[in-house]
Design a protein around this motif. Structure first.
Motif, mmCIF file in Angstrom:
data_model
loop_
_atom_site.group_PDB
_atom_site.id
_atom_site.type_symbol
_atom_site.label_atom_id
_atom_site.label_comp_id
_atom_site.label_asym_id
_atom_site.label_seq_id
_atom_site.Cartn_x
_atom_site.Cartn_y
_atom_site.Cartn_z
ATOM 1 N N THR A 53 -6.827 5.180 -2.897
ATOM 2 C CA THR A 53 -5.582 5.817 -3.331
ATOM 3 C C THR A 53 -5.585 6.033 -4.833
ATOM 4 O O THR A 53 -5.239 7.115 -5.330
ATOM 5 C CB THR A 53 -4.368 4.954 -2.932
ATOM 6 O OG1 THR A 53 -4.288 4.878 -1.506
ATOM 7 C CG2 THR A 53 -3.078 5.557 -3.464
ATOM 8 N N TYR A 111 0.898 3.984 -2.916
ATOM 9 C CA TYR A 111 0.603 5.384 -2.580
ATOM 10 C C TYR A 111 1.719 6.308 -3.066
ATOM 11 O O TYR A 111 1.455 7.384 -3.621
ATOM 12 C CB TYR A 111 0.432 5.506 -1.065
ATOM 13 C CG TYR A 111 0.499 6.923 -0.544
ATOM 14 C CD1 TYR A 111 -0.581 7.775 -0.653
ATOM 15 C CD2 TYR A 111 1.667 7.405 0.064
ATOM 16 C CE1 TYR A 111 -0.524 9.074 -0.178
ATOM 17 C CE2 TYR A 111 1.742 8.700 0.545
ATOM 18 C CZ TYR A 111 0.638 9.531 0.419
ATOM 19 O OH TYR A 111 0.718 10.824 0.879
ATOM 20 N N ARG A 148 0.495 9.036 -5.933
ATOM 21 C CA ARG A 148 0.343 10.451 -5.564
ATOM 22 C C ARG A 148 1.123 11.374 -6.482
ATOM 23 O O ARG A 148 0.839 12.575 -6.553
ATOM 24 C CB ARG A 148 0.780 10.652 -4.108
ATOM 25 C CG ARG A 148 2.271 10.576 -3.880
ATOM 26 C CD ARG A 148 2.579 10.498 -2.392
ATOM 27 N NE ARG A 148 2.205 11.705 -1.691
ATOM 28 C CZ ARG A 148 3.071 12.654 -1.330
ATOM 29 N NH1 ARG A 148 4.349 12.513 -1.605
ATOM 30 N NH2 ARG A 148 2.658 13.726 -0.678
ATOM 31 N N SER A 177 0.834 -1.211 0.000
ATOM 32 C CA SER A 177 0.000 0.000 0.000
ATOM 33 C C SER A 177 0.863 1.253 0.000
ATOM 34 O O SER A 177 0.558 2.234 -0.684
ATOM 35 C CB SER A 177 -0.921 0.013 1.228
ATOM 36 O OG SER A 177 -1.826 -1.053 1.197
ATOM 37 N N THR A 178 1.956 1.217 0.764
ATOM 38 C CA THR A 178 2.840 2.379 0.838
ATOM 39 C C THR A 178 3.492 2.650 -0.507
ATOM 40 O O THR A 178 3.572 3.803 -0.958
ATOM 41 C CB THR A 178 3.926 2.156 1.906
ATOM 42 O OG1 THR A 178 3.305 1.874 3.160
ATOM 43 C CG2 THR A 178 4.814 3.372 2.041
#
Length: 601
Positions: free
Chosen positions: A295, A263, A267, A259-260
């Protein structure tokens, strides 16, 4: 989202808690779930019930899966039993670790409920003056004795984390280790998260180096925290390197790890890289959660990619996650950013049809969608719909309507813009520069310069320091009337306020010289030369304004001299002269206005 998920699983969680309560009193008489009823079962039978509910054996999982609600109910019941007999750590069938892992296959949120149940049991143990200690047989844990009076390092590190006090956390670690105690990876991670929360990835790196120097082996939490620090600092290469280091250390990346990374890439609009990490995650049989879906929805929305945002909203549905107000509002906002009010309205209706209640963000996005299309009447109608729904408007709500005035061709747009600014101030909404800048812009386009100056002064009277776009809007208002002296005065005040001129202001200044009577060609050429010396970019709009102010032949000569022979763009269609304002329609009033502005500057 958590509240919505909890409501969904509440009946199953309640069933598990009933089992726990019965076990605690050792008087199990049964428990009901939406699909199954238990009859006087000991703990071993609860395990069997759970395993039949999830259609698994101790070593393999069958292809056919039971309904998600039944699986969650069964496993939560077995987890309750494991908690109460103190089997907290073992991973065999019946241990908490094994059952929480099993819950993860049914639902990510169900797994979180399971972990909460374990922590709840530990809390109850602490309140009962009991402690958890390792079993001598190594088969689990048991309750025994009183809580030791010596406080643990973990507690004080958690307090330091809540306070955001990194120095305190480091001192705690130092004192602990100097006393001959061994700090763990978890202890270091608590301190590390303070740096990450504050965006200090440099100090986070130093702390990890110290940990390794003291022979503390990093756990997966350390790597995940460092990845989070790098992601927030837009250091994506370092983030991915930390992921690889985790794998090289023999640790398995989890949902948080992927997930990190997703993201970090999403972004910045790097969709291909984000999608690539998603494929790697799926290859590890880790299913995306609602956070990952949101996200992608947000990332595509920020870039104005409506199709991408819509695709991920549909995928969120397909994965079985509940689509909440945040997801719908983001898609509506992406439609608004592209000016597609019809599509925004379609998603708003879908949202209501699905039983999701719109919030102030949703309504403000709808207002913004019509504002960008210049549909002032429709924007006002959506504002009244929001009020009728009992929702308090925000600064963005008012700002969107004032922006609609700036884009409207209505001759009354300037008056309406000021009226909406009045409403915002009366509603005690903390107005920002966007509202006042849009109001000044609306007045400038309507030729109502006096009203534009009044709104500009209101902004300053409220203690707001106008930003560059507010000055540019005011300069354009003067420029389109040919009041080049006032444009220069605005520029002088802006520079005195510590704000440098940009291309928008230079454009307005050149237009002021072009529309002056007579045209001020020498001033325009001097302005252009000074702008190039200051490093400003001569875009096509600036060059078009230059050609209008000095004449096309002279502009071509200047291009040869200053811009390596860059061609002058063809002339743009002339905008019609704005109607004279009621407050500035004759020469005497304009001269008085210049004098007042010069005194202020």
């Amino acid at each position: 989202q958590a509240t919505s998920s909890f409501n969904k699983f509440a009946p199953h969680c309640s069933a598990a808690l009933v089992v726990a309560k019965k076990l605690a009193s050792k008087t199990i008489t049964g428990v009901s779930t939406p699909q199954t009823t238990l009859k006087v079962f000991p703990i071993q039978c609860l395990h069997q019930f759970a395993m039949s509910s999830v259609n698994t054996t101790t070593k393999s999982r069958t292809a056919k899966a039971a309904p998600k609600g039944q699986r969650s109910a069964g496993v939560l019941a077995a987890l309750s039993a494991a908690v109460l007999v103190g089997d907290f750590l073992t991973s065999e069938s019946g241990g908490c670790a094994g059952w929480v892992a099993e819950l993860a296959t049914a639902s990510t949120f169900a797994a979180e409920l399971g972990l909460v149940l374990v922590l709840f049991a530990a809390l109850l143990a602490g309140l009962g003056n009991l402690k958890l200690s390792a079993s001598t047989q190594g088969k689990g844990t048991k309750l025994a004795g009183k809580t030791p009076e010596k406080p643990k390092l973990t507690h004080f590190l958690e307090v330091a984390f809540q306070e955001g006090d990194a120095k305190k956390a480091i001192q705690l670690l130092t004192d602990w280790e100097d006393a001959g105690n061994k700090a763990t990876s978890h202890h270091y991670n608590l301190a590390l998260r303070i740096y990450t929360k504050g965006g200090d990835w440099h100090s986070a790196e130093s702390l990890v180096k110290r940990m390794k120097d003291r022979a503390v082996v990093p756990g997966s939490g350390i790597y995940n925290t460092m990845m989070d620090a790098y992601a927030k600092a837009d250091k994506n290469d370092e983030c991915e390197a930390s992921m690889q280091e985790m794998v090289d250390a023999g640790l398995r990346p989890c949902l948080i790890s992927y997930s990190t990374l997703i993201y970090a890439r999403a972004r910045r609009g790097e969709y291909a890289a984000a999608e690539a990490w998603l494929k790697k995650m799926l290859a590890q049989r880790i299913q995306p959660d609602a956070v990952i879906c949101n996200t992608f929805i947000h990332a595509y929305s920020v870039k104005g990619d409506v199709a991408g945002a819509e695709k991920w909203l549909q995928r969120t549905r397909e994965l079985g996650f509940e689509v909440g107000v945040a997801s719908y509002s983001t898609v509506v906002d992406s439609c608004a950013k592209s000016g597609d009010w019809r599509r925004a309205e379609m998603w708003f209706n879908c949202m209501v049809k699905d039983g999701v209640e719109p919030n102030v963000v949703t309504y403000s996005s709808m207002i913004d969608a019509f504002a960008k299309a210049g549909e002032l009447d429709s924007a006002e109608q959506w504002y009244h719909k929001m009020i009728s729904a009992g929702i308090t408007p925000s600064v963005h709500s008012f700002g969107a309507i004032v922006n609609a005035c700036a884009k409207s061709s209505s001759p009354h747009a300037a008056v309406v813009a000021e009226q909406w600014i009045d409403r915002a101030e009366e509603a005690d909404v903390i107005c920002d520069g966007v509202i006042y800048s849009s109001g000044v812009d609306a007045c400038g386009k309507a030729g109502d310069v006096e009203r534009a100056v009044r709104i500009f002064n209101r902004a300053k009277a409220k203690g707001y320091k106008p930003h560059i776009m507010c000055y540019c809007a005011l300069a354009r208002a003067f420029a389109h009337r040919g009041d080049w002296q006032d444009v220069e005065n605005v520029g002088e005040e802006m520079v005195a306020a510590g704000i440098e001129k940009n291309e928008f202001f230079i454009y307005a200044q050149l237009i002021g010289y072009a529309l002056a009577k007579p045209r001020k060609s020498e001033r325009a050429e001097h302005c252009f030369r000074e702008a190039l010396k200051e490093g400003l970019n001569a875009n096509d709009h600036v060059l078009g304004a230059l050609a209008r102010s000095v004449g096309r032949p002279r502009a071509e000569v200047l291009m040869q001299e200053l811009c390596n022979g860059r061609p002058v763009p063809p002339p743009a269609p002339r905008r019609s002269a704005p109607p004279p304002s009621r407050a500035g329609g004759n020469g005497q009033q304009q001269q008085q206005q210049r004098q007042r502005w010069g005194q202020r500057a």
